[in-house]
Enzyme design. Structure first.
Site, PDB file in Angstrom:
ATOM      1  N   GLU A 180       0.806  -1.218   0.000  1.00  0.00           N
ATOM      2  CA  GLU A 180       0.000   0.000   0.000  1.00  0.00           C
ATOM      3  C   GLU A 180       0.838   1.268   0.000  1.00  0.00           C
ATOM      4  O   GLU A 180       0.329   2.365   0.220  1.00  0.00           O
ATOM      5  CB  GLU A 180      -0.932  -0.018   1.212  1.00  0.00           C
ATOM      6  CG  GLU A 180      -1.922  -1.175   1.209  1.00  0.00           C
ATOM      7  CD  GLU A 180      -3.017  -1.019   0.167  1.00  0.00           C
ATOM      8  OE1 GLU A 180      -3.671   0.042   0.122  1.00  0.00           O
ATOM      9  OE2 GLU A 180      -3.226  -1.978  -0.619  1.00  0.00           O
ATOM     10  N   HIS A 256      -5.286   1.801   6.795  1.00  0.00           N
ATOM     11  CA  HIS A 256      -3.855   2.037   6.611  1.00  0.00           C
ATOM     12  C   HIS A 256      -3.256   2.516   7.934  1.00  0.00           C
ATOM     13  O   HIS A 256      -3.950   3.128   8.760  1.00  0.00           O
ATOM     14  CB  HIS A 256      -3.587   3.118   5.549  1.00  0.00           C
ATOM     15  CG  HIS A 256      -3.882   2.691   4.151  1.00  0.00           C
ATOM     16  ND1 HIS A 256      -4.540   3.491   3.239  1.00  0.00           N
ATOM     17  CD2 HIS A 256      -3.614   1.533   3.502  1.00  0.00           C
ATOM     18  CE1 HIS A 256      -4.649   2.856   2.086  1.00  0.00           C
ATOM     19  NE2 HIS A 256      -4.102   1.669   2.224  1.00  0.00           N
ATOM     20  N   CYS A 375      -3.087  11.483   3.335  1.00  0.00           N
ATOM     21  CA  CYS A 375      -3.342  10.652   2.148  1.00  0.00           C
ATOM     22  C   CYS A 375      -2.987  11.378   0.871  1.00  0.00           C
ATOM     23  O   CYS A 375      -2.651  10.760  -0.139  1.00  0.00           O
ATOM     24  CB  CYS A 375      -4.812  10.241   2.085  1.00  0.00           C
ATOM     25  SG  CYS A 375      -5.298   8.990   3.287  1.00  0.00           S
TER      26      CYS A 375
END
Length: 452
Positions: A180, A256, A375
């Site tokens: 990720e 996450h 993000c």
């Protein structure tokens, strides 16, 4: 720790520019905000301008700030790979009517969250002294697994000097090596130009099902993927730590690690429920960091619950070292609006830690789709020679800010519904916008429609 010799050192934030088809499809199982806002009407123009405003504000604070281009959506090339034929309009119509779930996936706006674009290791940490980039394969979600090839081309166009930069192919497209990117990677250091400790946070072991793992929501990052990235980047055991996410918090919506922890230089800011074996891992980090001071700032559950952390993205904030040497948190206004989180931040800046300020930004268009300020950016630590080798057209300036705002006004719609994504004219509008953007940012032909 060994010093990486250079005149100056920077951590550059490269923010993702929101694309012209920004929409809320609710595709990300395990991401509470994404699911709760599914099918809502979005505003691509507002989203892009909110992102640009944040980039410009950091530039005005004295930070070096860059821009990452969005991806082409809808992804016509993928639809053709899946057997939809005809001209582009026919491909759109067939996919939208025959396979609407697939069609929504290839329209996803998820590339805006560039913390998932890649994992980056600075030259101070790597065996050959180069800055290493590995695009994330994002295999856990189909709509995100479409991103790594284009992300890789964009990064190569931005960091296009083999003397300083080394680019790797993304890991194999398999759940055993689910990666990720920087959303599960943190680097601690005494100075951006000194060798640091790279922390890889993973959700599960792919080859050992007996180890702890979440049961409700998926663990997207594997231990094996993290190890592979460290090998590719030439990291040593002495400057690498692997730490597992707490499966319980993944099941509470912490998809996450950057939703529950963030680090910068000598500060690790994290929730007490973030990790497994926390005390042992903190000792390992301190041991590898050396004799210099580390600040472990733990937020207790009775101060901020996991639910409040997820709702406000308290930890999905940017933790930045300002030009005066103090640190500041760049937080979404949702943190300001939540009484418990606001009270915590007000108290935090009064404590004896490097974090002295909090700046709040409106990024609601991103927050509603499941991503906060952290993000939206990919962090790249560079020395002055490396920064000089970066494509200068992607570095924020007053003139670039003005030009990109004009570009958004020219090409972006004020409102967009999921139904609008079927409009062939929207595809034409989007391609015209991206073609012009690649000229503004001097990226060359990075999109499949430009290469056809």
């Amino acid at each position: 720790m060994e010093e990486f010799v250079s005149t100056q050192h920077f951590e550059v934030n490269f923010d993702g520019l929101v694309g012209p088809t920004h929409n809320y499809a609710g595709l990300s199982f395990g991401n509470v905000a994404s699911l709760s806002n599914a099918k809502a009407v979005s505003s691509p123009r507002s989203a892009a301008k909110q992102g640009l405003q944040k980039m410009k504000a950091l530039h005005d604070m004295g930070m070096v700030q860059g821009v990452l281009a969005p991806h082409e959506r809808p992804d016509i090339a993928t639809l053709r790979r899946l057997g939809f034929t005809g001209n582009d309009g026919e491909v759109l119509y067939k996919a939208a009517t025959q396979a609407p779930e697939i069609y929504q996936a290839v329209c996803s706006a998820s590339s805006m969250w560039t913390a998932n674009a890649a994992t980056v290791s600075p030259g101070a940490d790597t065996a050959n002294g180069k800055v290493h980039f590995t695009p994330a394969n994002l295999t856990n979600k189909f709509h995100r697994s479409l991103e790594p090839m284009t992300s890789g081309r964009i990064l190569q166009a931005m960091f296009n000097n083999s003397r300083y930069f080394e680019h790797h192919l993304h890991l194999p497209d398999n759940e055993h090596f689910g990666d990720e990117g920087a959303a599960n990677h943190t680097r601690l250091c005494s100075n951006y130009g000194h060798a640091g400790v790279e922390i890889f946070t993973f959700g599960r072991y792919a080859f050992d099902s007996s180890k702890p793992a979440p049961t409700k929501f998926p663990a997207r990052q594997t231990f094996e993927a993290s190890q592979a990235i460290a090998r590719l980047h030439g990291l040593s055991d002495e400057n690498t730590v692997y730490i597992q996410q707490n499966p319980d918090v993944i099941d509470q919506g912490v998809f996450h690690n950057d939703v529950i922890a963030v680090g910068n230089q000598n500060v690790l800011f994290y929730h007490e429920q973030a990790f497994l074996d926390t005390e042992a891992k903190l000792r390992e980090i301190q041991q590898k960091f050396g004799d210099q001071a580390l600040h472990f700032i733990e937020v207790k559950t009775n101060e901020v619950s996991v639910a409040d952390a997820v709702q406000t993205y308290l930890f999905n904030t940017q933790l930045l070292t300002m030009p005066d040497g103090t640190m500041a948190i760049i937080a979404p206004t949702e943190c300001q609006d939540n009484p418990r989180v606001a009270a915590y931040l007000e108290d935090l800046v009064k404590r004896d830690t490097p974090i002295q300020r909090v700046h709040f930004f409106d990024v609601k268009q991103s927050m509603r789709n499941g991503g906060g300020p952290a993000c939206l950016r990919l962090r790249v630590a560079l020395n002055d020679d490396e920064l000089a080798a970066v494509n200068p057209a992607v570095i924020m300036s007053d003139s670039l800010f003005e030009r990109l705002n004009q570009w958004v006004d020219k090409h972006y719609r004020d409102e967009l519904s999921v139904a609008d994504l079927r409009d062939p004219q929207l595809l034409n509008e989007s391609r015209a916008a991206l073609d012009e953007l690649t000229q503004i940012l001097k990226l060359g032909s990075v999109y499949p429609f430009q290469q056809a």
